[in-house]
Design a protein around this motif. Structure first.
Motif, mmCIF file in Angstrom:
data_model
loop_
_atom_site.group_PDB
_atom_site.id
_atom_site.type_symbol
_atom_site.label_atom_id
_atom_site.label_comp_id
_atom_site.label_asym_id
_atom_site.label_seq_id
_atom_site.Cartn_x
_atom_site.Cartn_y
_atom_site.Cartn_z
ATOM 1 N N ARG A 88 0.847 -1.160 -0.033
ATOM 2 C CA ARG A 88 0.265 -0.020 -0.465
ATOM 3 C C ARG A 88 0.505 1.069 0.306
ATOM 4 O O ARG A 88 2.216 0.885 0.738
ATOM 5 C CB ARG A 88 -0.515 0.238 1.488
ATOM 6 N N ASN A 89 0.892 2.200 -0.378
ATOM 7 C CA ASN A 89 0.788 3.505 -0.261
ATOM 8 C C ASN A 89 0.238 4.788 -0.183
ATOM 9 O O ASN A 89 -1.093 4.943 -0.205
ATOM 10 C CB ASN A 89 1.939 3.849 -2.125
ATOM 11 N N SER A 90 1.176 5.788 0.597
ATOM 12 C CA SER A 90 -0.270 7.049 1.084
ATOM 13 C C SER A 90 0.274 8.272 0.160
ATOM 14 O O SER A 90 1.060 8.105 -1.562
ATOM 15 C CB SER A 90 0.703 7.288 2.365
ATOM 16 N N GLY B 231 11.240 7.392 2.715
ATOM 17 C CA GLY B 231 9.983 7.337 1.894
ATOM 18 C C GLY B 231 9.618 5.340 1.456
ATOM 19 O O GLY B 231 8.523 5.198 0.834
ATOM 20 N N LEU B 232 10.191 5.364 2.395
ATOM 21 C CA LEU B 232 9.793 3.216 2.487
ATOM 22 C C LEU B 232 8.513 2.644 3.317
ATOM 23 O O LEU B 232 7.929 1.713 3.085
ATOM 24 C CB LEU B 232 11.007 2.440 2.963
ATOM 25 N N GLY B 233 8.270 3.876 4.422
ATOM 26 C CA GLY B 233 7.039 3.430 4.815
ATOM 27 C C GLY B 233 5.442 3.407 4.216
ATOM 28 O O GLY B 233 5.715 4.358 3.469
ATOM 29 N N CYS B 234 4.769 2.424 4.611
ATOM 30 C CA CYS B 234 2.787 2.951 3.009
ATOM 31 C C CYS B 234 2.881 3.538 4.170
ATOM 32 O O CYS B 234 1.803 4.008 2.896
ATOM 33 C CB CYS B 234 2.643 0.671 4.288
ATOM 34 N N LEU C 232 -9.847 7.666 -6.211
ATOM 35 C CA LEU C 232 -9.431 7.086 -4.559
ATOM 36 C C LEU C 232 -10.017 6.172 -4.127
ATOM 37 O O LEU C 232 -9.645 5.157 -3.549
ATOM 38 C CB LEU C 232 -8.970 8.075 -3.495
ATOM 39 N N LYS C 233 -11.157 6.347 -4.648
ATOM 40 C CA LYS C 233 -12.306 5.324 -4.350
ATOM 41 C C LYS C 233 -12.267 3.855 -5.283
ATOM 42 O O LYS C 233 -11.671 3.063 -4.450
ATOM 43 C CB LYS C 233 -13.987 6.053 -3.887
ATOM 44 N N ALA C 234 -12.088 4.669 -6.112
ATOM 45 C CA ALA C 234 -11.556 2.814 -7.053
ATOM 46 C C ALA C 234 -10.670 2.397 -6.974
ATOM 47 O O ALA C 234 -10.475 0.665 -6.645
ATOM 48 C CB ALA C 234 -11.399 3.518 -8.051
ATOM 49 N N ASP C 235 -9.412 2.996 -5.788
ATOM 50 C CA ASP C 235 -8.290 2.137 -5.888
ATOM 51 C C ASP C 235 -7.904 2.571 -4.426
ATOM 52 O O ASP C 235 -6.363 2.067 -4.147
ATOM 53 C CB ASP C 235 -6.693 3.126 -6.443
ATOM 54 N N SER C 236 -8.934 1.843 -3.678
ATOM 55 C CA SER C 236 -8.701 1.936 -1.124
ATOM 56 C C SER C 236 -7.831 1.495 -1.560
ATOM 57 O O SER C 236 -7.069 1.329 -0.779
ATOM 58 C CB SER C 236 -10.149 2.280 -1.359
ATOM 59 N N GLY C 237 -7.875 -0.619 -2.239
ATOM 60 C CA GLY C 237 -7.206 -1.082 -2.065
ATOM 61 C C GLY C 237 -5.132 -0.857 -2.163
ATOM 62 O O GLY C 237 -5.157 -2.067 -1.757
ATOM 63 N N LYS C 238 -5.117 0.136 -2.835
ATOM 64 C CA LYS C 238 -3.136 -0.084 -2.941
ATOM 65 C C LYS C 238 -3.772 1.326 -1.905
ATOM 66 O O LYS C 238 -2.124 1.548 -2.138
ATOM 67 C CB LYS C 238 -3.740 0.667 -4.632
ATOM 68 N N ILE C 239 -4.310 2.168 -1.134
ATOM 69 C CA ILE C 239 -3.589 2.918 -0.596
ATOM 70 C C ILE C 239 -3.482 3.452 1.301
ATOM 71 O O ILE C 239 -5.049 3.534 1.233
ATOM 72 C CB ILE C 239 -5.378 4.229 -1.005
ATOM 73 N N GLN C 240 -3.230 3.102 1.341
ATOM 74 C CA GLN C 240 -3.242 3.332 3.323
ATOM 75 C C GLN C 240 -3.753 5.029 3.451
ATOM 76 O O GLN C 240 -4.487 4.781 4.427
ATOM 77 C CB GLN C 240 -1.595 3.460 3.460
ATOM 78 N N ALA C 241 -3.239 5.758 3.152
ATOM 79 C CA ALA C 241 -3.614 6.954 3.763
ATOM 80 C C ALA C 241 -3.238 8.332 3.070
ATOM 81 O O ALA C 241 -2.818 8.134 2.529
ATOM 82 C CB ALA C 241 -2.660 7.515 4.654
ATOM 83 N N SER D 169 -3.848 15.400 8.427
ATOM 84 C CA SER D 169 -3.881 16.590 8.237
ATOM 85 C C SER D 169 -1.974 16.508 7.888
ATOM 86 O O SER D 169 -1.279 15.337 7.954
ATOM 87 C CB SER D 169 -3.345 17.212 9.223
ATOM 88 N N PHE D 170 -0.886 17.241 7.053
ATOM 89 C CA PHE D 170 -0.230 17.548 6.812
ATOM 90 C C PHE D 170 0.871 17.193 7.604
ATOM 91 O O PHE D 170 0.270 17.852 8.759
ATOM 92 C CB PHE D 170 0.235 18.874 5.690
ATOM 93 N N GLY D 171 2.066 16.276 7.770
ATOM 94 C CA GLY D 171 2.847 16.246 9.158
ATOM 95 C C GLY D 171 2.690 15.421 9.532
ATOM 96 O O GLY D 171 2.784 14.642 10.608
ATOM 97 N N LYS D 172 1.408 14.668 9.084
ATOM 98 C CA LYS D 172 0.878 13.314 10.209
ATOM 99 C C LYS D 172 0.432 12.068 9.736
ATOM 100 O O LYS D 172 0.053 11.136 10.767
ATOM 101 C CB LYS D 172 -0.867 13.420 10.245
ATOM 102 N N ALA D 173 1.223 11.881 8.570
ATOM 103 C CA ALA D 173 1.107 11.016 7.708
ATOM 104 C C ALA D 173 2.023 9.803 9.444
ATOM 105 O O ALA D 173 1.835 8.688 8.657
ATOM 106 C CB ALA D 173 1.854 10.662 6.449
ATOM 107 N N GLN D 174 3.213 10.208 9.565
ATOM 108 C CA GLN D 174 4.012 9.543 10.134
ATOM 109 C C GLN D 174 4.069 9.197 11.909
ATOM 110 O O GLN D 174 3.912 8.715 12.550
ATOM 111 C CB GLN D 174 5.368 8.969 10.502
ATOM 112 N N HIS D 175 2.474 9.494 11.811
ATOM 113 C CA HIS D 175 2.040 9.643 13.100
ATOM 114 C C HIS D 175 0.670 9.232 13.324
ATOM 115 O O HIS D 175 -0.435 10.123 13.740
ATOM 116 C CB HIS D 175 2.185 11.358 13.915
ATOM 117 N N PRO D 176 0.365 7.944 12.946
ATOM 118 C CA PRO D 176 -1.062 7.102 13.558
ATOM 119 C C PRO D 176 -1.164 7.118 14.507
ATOM 120 O O PRO D 176 -0.709 6.872 16.310
ATOM 121 C CB PRO D 176 -0.724 5.729 12.958
#
Length: 353
Positions: free
Chosen positions: A189-191, A216-219, A306-315, A327-334
């Protein structure tokens, strides 16, 4: 072992990890059982860095800090309160862990133990040093965990359920091999980020964190942009400039040089700021140092894609009203309750009993 004991143990682990978020860690005398483990953790982080060149000190500190922030009594209690966690006979849950970023499998480890089950972990060779030490620290705080945590390098046997994370290719193997067990199988998955051109300088600098943290190695890293057809890239590149220090990392810059050469030899048009490449592409999984982008005429079309490709998208990182955006800057702060692939791991585990 009662739920409150498990919560207390992980809260202590959070305090232990907080020490290693600083550039120059200082031993905190108030941390439980710190004496046997503080120096060993410092040495283990060095071992992990030498074993895997992507595990820089900065990225390991960031991982420690993220988990320290998550593992507070308030957060864990709030998370657990969403469920009824009975004290039942524990199941053995095999966890096949990825190794793309430091402690990437920790949430599964935490979820299995918090629900009262037993972990049988198969570590990635890329990330095999830190978690066993944290497990030993956890056991020192709560000795009843000793019979709930096991690591193996052998073929997995004797388990009741499995959580496995890998690539799309390995997922096919996992689905075949683990088909007769209750399972969660995670694939690639990718964001993504959806930009309008009205982002502030500060927002774009925060987006740079979402793009470049862990190289950039994280999903949860942003690997693709959706931008208006008339987008001005100057402001975007100015925001990315805060991470220009990546050119000093030889593994990263080797990837940049290689990808640039391959694309140029193929006569592919690129945008280049001397440490990252932008390539127009409909895909989501961009190589290290490369960010894909796609243009849009209206936000509704992006929403539909994005809805059609939801299975490929993490965030989805944005501030323009996209469904489930962060929000911007929050991708690696789940948060603890932000589950990978949208699959509620705790709910899955509770249904095993």
């Amino acid at each position: 072992m009662q739920l409150h004991q498990r919560i207390n143990a992980f809260t202590a682990l959070g305090r232990f990890l907080r020490q290693f978020a600083a550039e120059n860690p200082v031993k905190n005398q108030d941390v439980l059982n710190n004496d046997p483990y503080f120096s060993e953790m410092l040495q283990t982080m060095q071992t992990a860095k030498h074993h895997n060149g992507w595990f820089t000190e900065d990225n390991m500190r960031f991982s420690c800090d993220s988990w320290a922030q998550a593992l507070t009594e308030e957060n864990i209690t709030k998370w657990a309160a969403n469920y009824t966690i009975p004290e039942t006979e524990p199941k053995i849950v095999a966890i096949v862990m990825a190794g793309n970023i430091p402690l990437v499998g920790f949430h599964d480890f935490l979820s299995v133990l918090l629900t009262g089950n037993k972990v049988l972990a198969k570590l990635s060779s890329n990330d095999k040093h830190i978690l066993p030490l944290l497990a030993r620290y956890l056991i020192s705080v709560e000795p009843e965990f000793k019979n709930h945590i096991a690591f193996t390098e052998e073929k997995l046997t004797g388990f009741d359920a499995v959580i496995a994370t890998g690539s799309d290719n390995t997922a096919r193997y996992f689905e075949y091999y683990f088909s007769k067990y209750p399972n969660i199988i995670r694939k690639n998955r990718n964001s993504v980020a959806v930009l309008t051109g009205n982002e502030t300088k500060e927002e774009l600098q925060l987006l740079a964190n979402d793009v470049f943290r862990y190289f950039g190695l994280g999903c949860r890293n942003v690997s693709k942009l959706f931008i208006p057809e008339t987008y001005d890239f100057d402001q975007f590149f100015n925001g990315m400039f805060s991470w220009k220090h990546l050119i000093n990392n030889h593994k990263y810059i080797n990837n940049y040089d290689y990808n640039k050469a391959v694309y140029l030899m193929s006569d592919i048009s690129l945008l280049d700021n001397e440490f990252m490449l932008l390539k127009k592409d409909t895909g989501y999984s961009s190589p290290i140092s490369v960010l894909f982008y796609e243009t849009y005429s209206n936000l509704d079309s992006v929403q539909n894609k994005l809805k059609a490709d939801s299975g490929k998208i993490q965030a989805v990182v944005s501030n323009c009203g996209i469904d489930n955006e962060i929000s911007f800057g929050k991708a690696q702060h789940p948060q603890l309750w932000d589950y990978a692939d949208g699959v509620d791991t705790v709910d899955f585990l509770l249904k095993l009993s």
